[in-house]
Design an enzyme around this catalytic site. Structure first.
Site, PDB file in Angstrom:
ATOM      1  N   CYS A  46     -24.288  13.748  -9.164  1.00  0.00           N
ATOM      2  CA  CYS A  46     -24.107  14.551  -9.832  1.00  0.00           C
ATOM      3  C   CYS A  46     -22.661  14.962 -10.971  1.00  0.00           C
ATOM      4  CB  CYS A  46     -24.056  16.088  -9.349  1.00  0.00           C
ATOM      5  SG  CYS A  46     -25.626  16.497  -7.968  1.00  0.00           S
ATOM      6  N   ASP A  77     -42.996  31.965 -20.860  1.00  0.00           N
ATOM      7  CA  ASP A  77     -43.706  33.046 -20.263  1.00  0.00           C
ATOM      8  C   ASP A  77     -43.542  32.918 -19.079  1.00  0.00           C
ATOM      9  OD1 ASP A  77     -44.937  30.522 -19.199  1.00  0.00           O
ATOM     10  OD2 ASP A  77     -46.879  31.095 -19.788  1.00  0.00           O
TER      11      ASP A  77
END
Length: 190
Positions: free
Chosen positions: A45, A110
């Site tokens: 990470c 959306d």
């Protein structure tokens, strides 16, 4: 409930490095990439966060995103990254406990999920692919086209299967290449 494509991305409120946010309000009418890390200071990470910081060199701007603290695992569970039965303090979880918290979600304006990728702990994410997918999603949301395998921005596209030949003739009066009747290739719309 399992999340899938075209599902509304769950809304949440969380403390972040940019203060408290309500997710849907924060993203507004923009596209969003939500990606997760299982824990602070994990080696794979760390390389990903470093890469994200360097995206400015290739994209012209650096991501300006809040880093969310999910100490009680509510968001990880909400987004199906951990089983609902997972318990414990996030700060003491081990690599074995966190194996599923390596997801990427691309969410449209959306608020619908357009992509879900799940990576194992040992494999770094391909953010070039994430950017390629965003280019494709934004193009195909605006135009009735699809992008072929390994498509890159600026390359030819395929007229969407939902477009009839009659409608395609109106949109593409110059015609198209058709190596098969169901593959209608045109230059990328601008």
């Amino acid at each position: 409930m399992t999340l899938g494509l075209n599902h509304i991305a769950p809304d949440f409120q969380a403390d972040t490095t940019q203060g408290c946010i309500r997710f849907h309000e924060w993203m507004g009418g923009s596209w969003c990439v939500l990606f997760s890390h299982p824990k602070d200071f994990t080696p794979v990470c760390t390389t990903e966060l470093g890469y994200m910081a360097n995206i400015k060199e290739t994209q012209g701007y650096a991501p300006n995103c809040p880093i969310i603290g999910d100490f009680d695992l509510k968001i990880a569970k909400l987004y199906d990254m951990l089983p609902a039965t997972a318990t414990g303090d996030a700060s003491i979880r081990t690599a074995a406990d966190n194996q599923t918290v390596r997801n990427v979600f691309i969410i449209g304006p959306d608020k619908k999920i357009n992509l879900i990728l799940v990576y194992p702990m040992t494999t770094g994410r391909n953010f070039d692919e994430v950017l390629r997918v965003i280019d494709s999603l934004q193009l195909t949301a605006k135009h009735k086209v699809a992008t072929p395998v390994n498509w890159q921005k600026g390359e030819d596209v395929i007229i969407a299967g939902s477009v009839s030949d009659e409608e395609a003739k109106q949109q593409y009066p110059q015609g198209w290449k058709a190596p098969r009747p169901y593959i209608r290739i045109v230059p990328q719309p601008r």
